[in-house]
Design a protein around this motif. Structure first.
Motif, PDB file in Angstrom:
ATOM      1  N   PHE A 243       0.846  -1.190   0.000  1.00 28.03           N
ATOM      2  CA  PHE A 243       0.000   0.000   0.000  1.00 28.03           C
ATOM      3  C   PHE A 243       0.889   1.249   0.000  1.00 28.03           C
ATOM      4  CE2 PHE A 243      -3.055  -2.779   2.575  1.00 28.03           C
ATOM      5  CZ  PHE A 243      -3.703  -3.225   1.426  1.00 28.03           C
ATOM      6  N   VAL A 244       0.360   2.322  -0.538  1.00 30.32           N
ATOM      7  CA  VAL A 244       1.054   3.609  -0.500  1.00 30.32           C
ATOM      8  C   VAL A 244       0.625   4.352   0.758  1.00 30.32           C
ATOM      9  CG1 VAL A 244       1.383   5.824  -1.658  1.00 30.32           C
ATOM     10  CG2 VAL A 244       1.179   3.717  -3.009  1.00 30.32           C
ATOM     11  N   LEU A 245       1.597   4.849   1.503  1.00 32.81           N
ATOM     12  CA  LEU A 245       1.336   5.583   2.742  1.00 32.81           C
ATOM     13  C   LEU A 245       1.888   6.998   2.576  1.00 32.81           C
ATOM     14  CD1 LEU A 245       0.524   5.734   5.771  1.00 32.81           C
ATOM     15  CD2 LEU A 245       2.764   4.753   6.310  1.00 32.81           C
ATOM     16  N   SER A 246       1.026   7.992   2.678  1.00 37.29           N
ATOM     17  CA  SER A 246       1.442   9.379   2.473  1.00 37.29           C
ATOM     18  C   SER A 246       1.069  10.232   3.678  1.00 37.29           C
ATOM     19  CB  SER A 246       0.788   9.953   1.212  1.00 37.29           C
ATOM     20  OG  SER A 246      -0.626   9.958   1.337  1.00 37.29           O
ATOM     21  N   SER A 247       1.744  11.370   3.806  1.00 40.95           N
ATOM     22  CA  SER A 247       1.397  12.318   4.872  1.00 40.95           C
ATOM     23  C   SER A 247       1.438  13.722   4.306  1.00 40.95           C
ATOM     24  CB  SER A 247       2.348  12.194   6.064  1.00 40.95           C
ATOM     25  OG  SER A 247       3.640  12.653   5.729  1.00 40.95           O
ATOM     26  N   SER A 248       0.776  14.653   5.005  1.00 44.85           N
ATOM     27  CA  SER A 248       0.566  15.969   4.397  1.00 44.85           C
ATOM     28  C   SER A 248       0.453  17.063   5.438  1.00 44.85           C
ATOM     29  CB  SER A 248      -0.710  15.931   3.549  1.00 44.85           C
ATOM     30  OG  SER A 248      -1.132  17.221   3.161  1.00 44.85           O
ATOM     31  N   TRP A 249       0.620  18.296   4.931  1.00 44.66           N
ATOM     32  CA  TRP A 249       0.358  19.478   5.746  1.00 44.66           C
ATOM     33  C   TRP A 249      -1.127  19.621   6.073  1.00 44.66           C
ATOM     34  CZ3 TRP A 249       3.596  24.145   3.471  1.00 44.66           C
ATOM     35  CH2 TRP A 249       4.956  23.836   3.580  1.00 44.66           C
ATOM     36  N   ASP A 250      -1.989  18.781   5.510  1.00 48.31           N
ATOM     37  CA  ASP A 250      -3.419  18.864   5.834  1.00 48.31           C
ATOM     38  C   ASP A 250      -3.749  18.138   7.143  1.00 48.31           C
ATOM     39  OD1 ASP A 250      -3.406  16.150   5.223  1.00 48.31           O
ATOM     40  OD2 ASP A 250      -4.585  16.352   3.388  1.00 48.31           O
ATOM     41  N   ASN A 251      -2.690  17.796   7.916  1.00 47.29           N
ATOM     42  CA  ASN A 251      -2.809  17.180   9.251  1.00 47.29           C
ATOM     43  C   ASN A 251      -3.213  15.707   9.203  1.00 47.29           C
ATOM     44  OD1 ASN A 251      -2.453  19.872   9.821  1.00 47.29           O
ATOM     45  ND2 ASN A 251      -4.307  20.121  11.031  1.00 47.29           N
ATOM     46  N   THR A 252      -3.141  15.084   8.027  1.00 42.89           N
ATOM     47  CA  THR A 252      -3.529  13.681   7.921  1.00 42.89           C
ATOM     48  C   THR A 252      -2.416  12.853   7.294  1.00 42.89           C
ATOM     49  OG1 THR A 252      -4.446  13.713   5.665  1.00 42.89           O
ATOM     50  CG2 THR A 252      -5.898  14.445   7.463  1.00 42.89           C
ATOM     51  N   ALA A 253      -2.525  11.543   7.515  1.00 40.57           N
ATOM     52  CA  ALA A 253      -1.803  10.561   6.709  1.00 40.57           C
ATOM     53  C   ALA A 253      -2.871   9.728   6.004  1.00 40.57           C
ATOM     54  CB  ALA A 253      -0.909   9.686   7.580  1.00 40.57           C
ATOM     55  N   ARG A 254      -2.535   9.178   4.847  1.00 43.34           N
ATOM     56  CA  ARG A 254      -3.527   8.426   4.073  1.00 43.34           C
ATOM     57  C   ARG A 254      -2.886   7.172   3.491  1.00 43.34           C
ATOM     58  NH1 ARG A 254      -7.800  12.846   2.022  1.00 43.34           N
ATOM     59  NH2 ARG A 254      -7.141  14.542   3.380  1.00 43.34           N
ATOM     60  N   VAL A 255      -3.740   6.147   3.319  1.00 48.42           N
ATOM     61  CA  VAL A 255      -3.311   4.878   2.735  1.00 48.42           C
ATOM     62  C   VAL A 255      -4.067   4.692   1.429  1.00 48.42           C
ATOM     63  CG1 VAL A 255      -3.112   2.392   3.072  1.00 48.42           C
ATOM     64  CG2 VAL A 255      -2.863   3.930   5.033  1.00 48.42           C
ATOM     65  N   TRP A 256      -3.322   4.254   0.382  1.00 50.13           N
ATOM     66  CA  TRP A 256      -3.888   4.150  -0.962  1.00 50.13           C
ATOM     67  C   TRP A 256      -3.609   2.767  -1.539  1.00 50.13           C
ATOM     68  CZ3 TRP A 256      -5.485   9.181  -2.794  1.00 50.13           C
ATOM     69  CH2 TRP A 256      -4.992  10.258  -2.039  1.00 50.13           C
ATOM     70  N   THR A 257      -4.522   2.277  -2.385  1.00 53.64           N
ATOM     71  CA  THR A 257      -4.295   1.082  -3.179  1.00 53.64           C
ATOM     72  C   THR A 257      -5.182   1.146  -4.407  1.00 53.64           C
ATOM     73  OG1 THR A 257      -4.190  -1.334  -3.164  1.00 53.64           O
ATOM     74  CG2 THR A 257      -6.062  -0.339  -2.043  1.00 53.64           C
ATOM     75  N   ASP A 258      -4.689   0.578  -5.493  1.00 54.95           N
ATOM     76  CA  ASP A 258      -5.462   0.582  -6.746  1.00 54.95           C
ATOM     77  C   ASP A 258      -5.966   1.974  -7.090  1.00 54.95           C
ATOM     78  OD1 ASP A 258      -5.112  -2.168  -7.015  1.00 54.95           O
ATOM     79  OD2 ASP A 258      -6.884  -2.593  -5.796  1.00 54.95           O
TER      80      ASP A 258
END
Length: 736
Positions: A120-135
């Protein structure tokens, strides 16, 4: 063969035209880099002259992070993922650089992108969140931090996720649920490295590295860097780790937190580090370069390149100024001083060894002084300036503040505002505000200052409250200036702004340091060097709530006269935030009066340099609409707000004269509409000058026909007013 001397320069990767903000490594040992030039690059090191073999383009703003995805059935070549200030993650074919798809969902800068063990792709941001992505789809959002999430990783051997934030905390996640919040760092947590399924390392702006368990136990605090630490990565076999930061260095550490080696660089910021499969270290630098270092002598650069590197580092150290202040080598103690124990973990001591200065750190765990290495650039400059705390000054005064105590050092440059320097001196030494005028006058006298900015005459709410200067003296000067030049609000007392900002800063959940604020306040000087850290502080201050924003906006209007600040605010990644988050809510009738006024003055001063001119042009309709709304009769705009609105329109009329003809259809009709609403004569005077610019000889026929009888009636009244009589008479003679 491993070199006993440690890491040495191996490769210099040239090709980017902006800061290299992120580095990563592919499975086959190639280096990936992400840059402020809006690109990512792939570099092969298996040649005599390494070069970028692919450049990945697709982002519309700075690229801040990058990572490699291994080959799969869906993507046999794998993927290159890059995160950007444009809020997106782009996925490229590594071999062809084709943009395959874009992950969209973050609402601010994407500052880290990594993979989990399941792909899975794991990202983080200045929007105060981290997110997990697939497909190509977001499947999980980690919400809970109250500020930017700088880093997100998965712990090896577990499915636990770890996030690091500017709110000074670290969170442990199992799925979308936060299992543990860990605190201990004293500033923004910037980087993470997973050691095992139970342990990890973190680095932060507090210049420390910390070792943690997932239960929140701190296993160690490691000192060495003297400024922000931006990035951290594990060495092979977990034999140690490597860090980089704002102190121009990459540090190699043993696993127990002892510094093995300090690699000094020839640039201020080392934004990112990564470790290659062979143990080499790649660093992304603020001078647009990726540098690779190796312990293997067979991969070291040629001797001439090594010597060139050492010379560049030495010259950079000299250009920055001596980090040792006014200390002379002969004044330092010898190794005998190391017999006395340190007073706290991480304490630094400088020791004289012949003609060299050696830095030692006290290790409380080992109960001994640990040698860090030699300090470069410790000699005093020869250009007549004086060193103090690592910087050069025209003067370093000795000030006797209290009888019986030693004098205090007061540094000052001729380009500074004496009151700003005095205020900084007061804060640094915890002195009474009572001393401000005395210290400022001391500077003025001893520095031989003969001209001073005029005192402000624009109090909003009384003598003891905040004053935003731009009063009568400035108005008079502007009124007599050329019709063909922009009017700027240029008067102001930096110490007044500093005091109010400091007052509000103390009420913040995450207050900034006094030093950071005073560096930001120094940007009020249009000729002062614009340190990147000071600009970042100013940008952070602009995120304050609107009821506290007015002193920051007041500082900003002065800082926009500094070209480097103007560029940083009005172009690049911060530009959208500046318009949408700072100015839009500040230029409404719902905003506090002081916020509205200072925001209008910011719009006026942004045209001081090309970046601001361009931004003002692109947002003309928005700014002019705000100006119109702020002059509605039922809102009773005060005199200063009227003058600010009139100045905004005047500057657009100057832009018209400079060739920006697409503003004419907006500005001229608004000037005719707003003029009768104004009650302040200076505001009316400026609005007449605006109209006059459109009714110049070459444009008379086009615009005179658009003027109606109301303008003639208004001009007939204004002829009787001393301040407007001349202009009103001239305009009446033009109208049909």
């Amino acid at each position: 063969m491993a070199d006993p001397a440690g890491y040495k320069l191996s490769n210099v990767l040239l090709g980017h035209t902006g800061d290299v903000r992120g580095v990563a490594v592919t499975q086959d040992g190639a280096v990936l880099s992400a840059s402020r030039d809006k690109t990512a690059k792939l570099w092969r090191l298996d040649s005599t002259h390494p070069m970028a073999v692919q450049t990945y383009k697709g982002h519309t703003n700075y690229v801040s992070c990058v990572c490699a995805v291994p080959p799969s059935d869906t993507y046999p070549e794998g993927l290159v993922l890059s995160g950007s200030n444009d809020h997106s993650i782009c996925a490229f074919n590594p071999a062809t650089a084709e943009l395959l798809f874009v992950l969209e969902g973050h609402t601010n800068v994407v500052c880290s992108v990594n993979l989990t063990s399941e792909g899975f792709v794991l990202s983080s941001s200045w929007d105060n969140t981290a997110r997990v992505w697939t497909d190509k789809t977001e499947i999980m959002k980690l919400e809970g931090h109250s500020a930017s999430v700088w880093s997100a990783i998965e712990l090896p051997g577990s499915k636990l996720l770890v996030t690091a934030s500017a709110d000074k905390s670290i969170k442990i996640w199992e799925g979308p649920k936060c299992q543990k919040t860990i605190t201990g760092h004293e500033d923004c947590v910037r980087g993470l490295a997973g050691v095992s399924l139970n342990e990890f390392l973190s680095c932060a702006n507090d210049a420390t590295v910390r070792m943690w368990t997932v239960n929140g136990d701190c296993l160690g605090v490691f000192y060495g860097h003297s400024n922000y630490i931006y990035s951290i990565a594990l060495l092979p076999d977990k034999s140690g780790f490597v860090t980089s930061g704002e102190d121009s260095s990459v540090r190699i550490w043993k696993s127990d937190g002892e510094t093995q080696q300090v690699i000094q660089m020839q640039c201020q910021s080392i934004w990112a580090v990564t470790v290659l499969p062979n143990g080499d270290v790649a660093a992304g630098c603020s001078d647009n370069v990726v540098r690779v270092f190796s312990k293997d002598s067979s991969r070291h650069a040629e001797q001439s390149e090594l010597e060139k590197f050492d010379e560049e580092v030495s010259n950079f150290g000299k250009s920055k100024g001596d980090e040792l202040g006014e200390i002379k080598v002969n004044d330092l103690p010898t190794e005998a001083a190391l017999l006395a124990p340190g007073t706290k973990d991480g304490q630094t001591k400088l020791i004289r060894d012949g003609t060299e200065i050696i830095c030692y750190n006290w290790s409380a765990a080992q109960n001994q002084w640990i040698k860090v290495g030699p300090v470069v650039g410790a000699k005093n400059p020869t250009d007549g300036r004086t060193m103090f705390e690592g910087k050069e000054y025209d003067f370093v005064f000795s000030v006797d503040v209290e009888e019986g105590n030693p004098p205090l050092k007061l540094p000052f440059n001729k380009t500074e505002d004496p009151y700003t320097a005095a205020q900084a001196f007061i804060h640094k030494n915890n002195l009474s505000q009572y001393y401000l005028d005395t210290i400022a006058n001391f500077i003025i006298k001893n520095a031989g200052i003969t001209t001073m900015p005029a005192a402000p005459h624009d109090p909003f709410t009384g003598g003891s409250s905040y004053t935003s200067a731009a009063g009568n003296s400035e108005i008079a000067a502007a009124s007599n200036s050329s019709q063909h030049h922009y009017h700027l609000f240029e008067q102001g007392k930096a110490e007044v702004m500093a005091n109010k900002i400091q007052e509000f800063n103390k009420t913040c959940l995450l207050p900034l340091s006094e030093e950071a604020i005073f560096k930001a306040v120094a940007l009020h000087d249009p000729n002062a060097p614009a340190e990147e850290s000071a600009v970042r502080t100013l940008q952070a201050l602009l995120a304050w709530d609107k009821d506290k924003l007015f002193p920051v906006l007041d500082l900003l209007r002065l800082a926009l006269r500094n070209r480097a600040v103007n560029d940083a605010i009005c172009s690049g990644p911060f530009m959208k935030n500046f318009i949408d988050i700072v100015l839009r809510p500040s230029l409404t009738n719902q905003a506090p009066e002081l916020t509205r006024l200072t925001a209008l003055r910011v719009v006026t001063n942004m045209v001081a340099h090309p970046a601001g001119e361009k931004l003002a042009q692109e947002n003309a309709e928005f700014f002019l609409n705000c100006a119109t709304q702020l002059t509605l009769p039922n809102d009773n705009p005060n005199a200063r707000q009227q003058v600010a609105v009139a100045t905004v329109l005047f500057n657009y009329s100057v832009a018209f004269l400079k060739g920006q003809t697409d503003v004419q259809k907006l500005v001229y009709p608004l000037a005719l509409t707003i003029l009768p609403r104004l009650t302040d004569m200076e505001a009316k005077n400026r609005m007449l000058r605006t109209i006059s610019n459109f009714l110049g000889k070459s444009n008379q026929a086009m615009f005179a026909q658009a003027a109606d009888k109301k303008l003639s009636d208004e001009l007939a009244v204004l002829i009787a007013e001393p301040k407007t009589s001349e202009l009103a008479s001239q305009l009446l003679s033009i109208l049909p």
